[in-house]
Design a protein around this motif. Structure first.
Motif, PDB file in Angstrom:
ATOM      1  N   ARG A 231       0.825  -1.208   0.000  1.00 46.12           N
ATOM      2  CA  ARG A 231       0.000   0.000   0.000  1.00 46.12           C
ATOM      3  C   ARG A 231       0.862   1.262   0.000  1.00 46.12           C
ATOM      4  N   GLU A 232       1.921   1.227   0.790  1.00 46.84           N
ATOM      5  CA  GLU A 232       2.824   2.387   0.879  1.00 46.84           C
ATOM      6  C   GLU A 232       3.488   2.661  -0.469  1.00 46.84           C
ATOM      7  N   MET A 233       3.946   1.595  -1.122  1.00 47.52           N
ATOM      8  CA  MET A 233       4.598   1.739  -2.420  1.00 47.52           C
ATOM      9  C   MET A 233       3.605   2.253  -3.465  1.00 47.52           C
ATOM     10  N   HIS A 234       2.422   1.669  -3.490  1.00 46.63           N
ATOM     11  CA  HIS A 234       1.407   2.096  -4.456  1.00 46.63           C
ATOM     12  C   HIS A 234       0.984   3.543  -4.235  1.00 46.63           C
ATOM     13  N   SER A 235       0.884   3.947  -2.975  1.00 50.36           N
ATOM     14  CA  SER A 235       0.498   5.322  -2.659  1.00 50.36           C
ATOM     15  C   SER A 235       1.524   6.315  -3.194  1.00 50.36           C
ATOM     16  N   ARG A 236       2.796   5.981  -3.018  1.00 53.29           N
ATOM     17  CA  ARG A 236       3.875   6.855  -3.499  1.00 53.29           C
ATOM     18  C   ARG A 236       3.848   6.970  -5.016  1.00 53.29           C
TER      19      ARG A 236
END
Length: 226
Positions: free
Chosen positions: A75-80
């Motif tokens: 989720r963190e990677m996709h958000s970035r």
């Protein structure tokens, strides 16, 4: 006396399921537009982030969790990436992607598109990115590939017939292997005049500066035999 138009070729080594390659494509397009006095020909070259994915693909969620280890990290990677993409006009919809495809067939179609010229190949590459990242389409599906090819200006029935064979599978795999031998371990990689590599989704200004400097050096005859 008017100076001759400067020209440059840029080979973009990429995979159509690489979000950074989609961002890189947008930035390269902006860089080319920022240097109107240079005639830039963009050619798309294949790379496979994971050639071991079976032809039928893998469940996207399961595949990504196995690759990155945790839902939180994913989720963190996709958000970035989503934030960076929005700046470039990309509406990443990672939740809409259900399949992680093997991209060999997509690269075969891109290879065939080059026979119709850089413009057709470029339209197809951009369409593949849109289909996968914004529309959640399975670009390992032959029907999706054929429709996209037709939209880009290719002869869809011919593409369908060729996809049903293994035409150019070895050639594409060979190009991917060549990229690895050249030391390309991540994509996108922008190869200017077949000599100078710029790795990663660099910002627009960096790419525009590279276009200006290398085109000028080419015009001065400084690249010959380099």
């Amino acid at each position: 006396m008017t100076a001759p138009q400067q020209s440059l070729t840029v080979d973009v080594v990429s995979d159509v399921v690489c979000p950074w390659c989609f961002i890189g494509q947008k930035r390269l397009d902006k860089a080319v537009a920022a240097v109107p006095d240079v005639d830039v020909e963009i050619r798309w070259r294949p790379f496979q982030l994971d050639p071991t994915i079976p032809p039928e693909g893998k469940d996207r969620q399961e595949y990504m969790l196995a690759k990155f280890g945790s839902a939180d990290r994913l989720r963190e990677m996709h958000s970035r990436i989503k934030e960076l993409g929005a700046v470039e006009g990309i509406d990443f919809d990672f939740g809409g992607i259900t399949m992680s495809p093997n991209t060999l067939d997509a690269h075969r179609v891109l290879r065939w598109a080059s026979a119709s010229g850089a413009e057709v190949q470029g339209r197809l590459a951009r369409r593949f990115f849109q289909l996968y990242f914004e529309e959640g389409k399975n670009i390992g599906d032959h029907a999706v590939l054929v429709e996209a090819a037709g939209e880009a200006g290719m002869d869809a029935p011919v593409v369908a017939a060729m996809l049903a064979t293994d035409a150019d599978s070895e050639a594409v795999a060979g190009e991917v292997a060549t990229a690895s031998r050249m030391g390309i371990t991540g994509v996108p990689c922008f190869l200017f005049e077949g000599k100078y590599a710029v790795m990663g989704a660099q910002d627009t200004d960096t790419l525009a500066d590279a276009i200006r400097q290398i085109a000028a050096a080419k015009a001065r005859g400084e690249l010959a035999g380099g």
